[in-house]
Design a protein around this motif. Structure first.
Motif, mmCIF file in Angstrom:
data_model
loop_
_atom_site.group_PDB
_atom_site.id
_atom_site.type_symbol
_atom_site.label_atom_id
_atom_site.label_comp_id
_atom_site.label_asym_id
_atom_site.label_seq_id
_atom_site.Cartn_x
_atom_site.Cartn_y
_atom_site.Cartn_z
ATOM 1 N N GLY A 4 0.837 -1.160 0.196
ATOM 2 C CA GLY A 4 -0.065 0.139 0.029
ATOM 3 C C GLY A 4 1.004 1.435 0.064
ATOM 4 O O GLY A 4 1.736 1.241 -0.877
ATOM 5 N N GLN A 6 2.894 2.311 2.041
ATOM 6 C CA GLN A 6 4.124 2.124 3.186
ATOM 7 C C GLN A 6 5.266 3.151 2.856
ATOM 8 O O GLN A 6 5.602 3.442 1.642
ATOM 9 C CB GLN A 6 4.745 0.807 3.181
ATOM 10 N N ASN A 77 1.419 -0.729 16.977
ATOM 11 C CA ASN A 77 2.178 0.195 16.358
ATOM 12 C C ASN A 77 3.464 0.225 16.469
ATOM 13 O O ASN A 77 4.431 0.097 15.351
ATOM 14 C CB ASN A 77 1.603 1.455 16.591
ATOM 15 N N ILE A 155 -6.261 -1.810 13.413
ATOM 16 C CA ILE A 155 -5.787 -1.869 11.919
ATOM 17 C C ILE A 155 -5.120 -0.280 11.714
ATOM 18 O O ILE A 155 -4.028 -0.545 11.086
ATOM 19 C CB ILE A 155 -7.219 -1.823 11.020
ATOM 20 N N LEU A 159 -1.320 0.039 10.183
ATOM 21 C CA LEU A 159 -1.101 0.696 8.950
ATOM 22 C C LEU A 159 -0.019 1.948 9.524
ATOM 23 O O LEU A 159 1.080 2.152 8.547
ATOM 24 C CB LEU A 159 -2.234 1.102 8.478
ATOM 25 N N ARG A 160 -0.173 2.639 10.470
ATOM 26 C CA ARG A 160 0.865 3.629 10.891
ATOM 27 C C ARG A 160 2.259 2.957 10.934
ATOM 28 O O ARG A 160 3.147 3.831 10.740
ATOM 29 C CB ARG A 160 0.092 4.227 11.998
ATOM 30 N N ASP A 164 1.817 4.111 6.697
ATOM 31 C CA ASP A 164 0.618 4.407 6.021
ATOM 32 C C ASP A 164 -0.390 5.219 6.734
ATOM 33 O O ASP A 164 -0.987 4.388 7.672
ATOM 34 C CB ASP A 164 -0.138 3.214 5.460
ATOM 35 N N SER A 165 -0.442 6.509 6.666
ATOM 36 C CA SER A 165 -1.334 7.210 7.584
ATOM 37 C C SER A 165 -2.689 7.782 6.505
ATOM 38 O O SER A 165 -3.640 8.111 6.893
ATOM 39 C CB SER A 165 -0.782 8.760 7.798
ATOM 40 N N THR A 167 -4.599 5.549 4.505
ATOM 41 C CA THR A 167 -5.911 4.487 4.568
ATOM 42 C C THR A 167 -6.645 4.899 5.657
ATOM 43 O O THR A 167 -7.856 4.961 5.500
ATOM 44 C CB THR A 167 -5.102 3.212 4.283
ATOM 45 N N GLY A 216 -11.983 -1.834 7.051
ATOM 46 C CA GLY A 216 -10.409 -1.927 7.242
ATOM 47 C C GLY A 216 -10.100 -3.391 7.208
ATOM 48 O O GLY A 216 -8.754 -3.682 6.450
ATOM 49 N N TYR A 219 -9.689 -3.976 3.581
ATOM 50 C CA TYR A 219 -8.471 -3.437 2.765
ATOM 51 C C TYR A 219 -7.008 -4.213 3.215
ATOM 52 O O TYR A 219 -6.581 -4.437 2.087
ATOM 53 C CB TYR A 219 -8.365 -2.018 3.554
ATOM 54 N N ILE A 220 -7.066 -4.331 4.432
ATOM 55 C CA ILE A 220 -5.864 -5.118 4.676
ATOM 56 C C ILE A 220 -5.859 -6.668 4.035
ATOM 57 O O ILE A 220 -4.713 -7.432 3.686
ATOM 58 C CB ILE A 220 -5.472 -5.516 6.059
#
Length: 461
Positions: A4, A6, A77, A155, A159-160, A164-165, A167, A216, A219-220
């Motif tokens: 994504g 990243q 995270n 999720i 992603l963070r 990835d902030s 999505t 979410g 998406y993942i």
């Protein structure tokens, strides 16, 4: 492993990366705050001060229940960021699967607890009788959606950590639109929906969060970060141990913070429903004012985590310093604006002149504490990124429970100060918190807490 949006934070311009990474998160946090703010606007203007007070009292109660798991989510995270920086892709993949399964199970358990005990908690904190039935109905519906709250936040943490902030922002855009559309239909009863009052505000939020969480997962799954297999969804004991080592202090910190604010809410409740409504309305302004600091703190955790995982201590420390500087520069104009326009901001939520007067007094006392608050959050964000969540918990306990709560209690008993004594107590905590966080950062003891410490054993840091 490239997925994504990243981002690799181990190279490049630090202030540019901080701002670029933070902007989607800031917008996302604004949207998330809009969940409760939109509820408060509809409730306060169409249902009155008692209903507004009910929503205001309900939010800290709800957070007490979910705070511990949200703190554990910080561990996800941190682990994702450090494992990505260290290029330990198996541990990264297993962390994702373990966290999703674990938090779903905990969410189910806490749903039952919340449904059973929510009214008891409201009574313990001396919720005024005029507010209690409304607050109880709000919380009852809210707790039915806890699993979705945990799902989205887990999720978002994953992603963070990957850098990835964007999505998480998109997920919130969709769900916030749903919440805003549903609020008037469910609160005031636009046909064909019945008038549900404060319960409708809660239901609108839950439906929106359910949409966000399920989207979410989709998406993942599409990004090959989620698999419907026993191996992926089976919790890995070693990773749970790491998660708990980092997450228990972070979870305890969140719980103690929420309990602390529950105690402070109990102080406020003792001054009557007008003060409760004023505190709730002013708190909405507070929530928005704190957003840049909280956002930069999250960005610092992810960026510092990747650099510490990659063994670049010098660059990680620069992330902390730049983060604190940028966060404070954002806080200064916000403080001035809130101080000058306190009354105007409160009129967004209520037309009651007494509620506005009390709330404006709170905002003018608290406004300039946004500056030390921002610096405190920046350095605590760095410590979380290093995995030193025990120290951030200690900082919080000292600033909140040893300083803010006792001072607020003592000053609230001064008849000349009255409720302003509570507000002054609120203002002292962030100053103490900044001094504690920055002082510990300077010691360098956080280096011993880095998760991927096997990389560092033979190196002089």
């Amino acid at each position: 492993m490239k997925v994504g949006h990243q981002t690799d934070f181990t190279t490049g311009n630090i202030p540019k990366q901080l701002i670029t990474f933070s902007i989607p998160m800031l917008l996302g946090n604004i949207l998330q705050t809009l969940y409760t703010t939109v509820d408060s606007i509809w409730v306060g203007r169409f249902l009155g001060p008692e209903a507004l007070g009910a929503v205001s009292v309900s939010n800290p109660v709800a957070f007490v229940i979910i705070a511990f798991v949200l703190g554990l989510g910080m561990a996800v995270n941190i682990m994702v960021a450090q494992y990505l920086g260290a290029k330990k892709h198996l541990e990264l993949k297993n962390t994702i699967g373990t966290s999703l399964t674990l938090f779903t199970l905990i969410g189910a358990i806490l749903t039952v607890i919340g449904l059973i005990f929510h009214q008891d908690i409201l009574e313990i904190i001396q919720t005024p009788e005029t507010i209690l039935p409304l607050a109880s109905s709000y919380l009852y519906i809210y707790f039915w959606g806890l699993i979705f709250v945990f799902l989205y936040n887990t999720i978002g943490g994953i992603l963070r950590g990957l850098g990835d902030s964007k999505t998480p922002l998109l997920l919130l855009v969709y769900s916030t639109i749903i919440n805003i559309i549903l609020d008037p239909f469910l609160i005031i009863g636009i046909p064909p929906f019945p008038k549900m009052g404060v319960a409708g505000a809660s239901l609108a939020t839950i439906i929106a969060q359910a949409f966000s969480g399920l989207l979410g997962i989709f998406y993942i799954y599409r990004m090959n970060l989620f698999h419907f297999t026993r191996d992926f969804l089976s919790p890995k004991i070693e990773l749970i141990k790491v998660m708990l080592k980092i997450g228990l202090p972070a979870g305890a910190q969140q719980t103690f913070v929420s309990l602390g604010f529950l105690v402070l809410t109990a102080f406020v409740n003792g001054f009557g429903d007008k003060v409760v409504a004023a505190y709730g309305a002013a708190g909405r302004t507070d929530n928005f004012s704190f957003l840049p600091a909280m956002t930069f703190s999250l960005a610092i955790s992810s960026m510092a985590g990747q650099n510490l995982g990659a063994r670049d201590i010098t660059r990680a420390k620069e992330v902390a310093r730049w983060g604190a500087t940028i966060s404070v520069l954002f806080a200064i104009p916000i403080s001035i604006f809130v101080y000058l326009f306190a009354d105007t901001l409160l009129r967004i939520f209520t037309t009651d002149s007494e509620v506005i007067r009390i709330g404006a007094s709170y905002l003018r006392i608290i406004a300039f504490t946004y500056i030390p608050f921002s610096a405190m959050f920046a350095y605590n964000g760095f410590l979380r990124g290093a995995g030193d969540t025990m120290q951030t918990m200690i900082n919080t306990l000292l600033s909140l429970w040893v300083i803010r709560i006792p001072v607020a209690k003592i000053l609230s008993m001064n008849h000349l100060l009255g409720i302003n004594g509570v507000w002054i107590g609120f203002a002292i905590g962030p100053i103490a918190g900044f001094l504690l966080a920055y002082g510990y950062f300077r010691t360098g003891k956080w280096k011993n807490k880095i998760i991927v410490n096997s990389f560092y054993r033979n190196e002089n840091l």
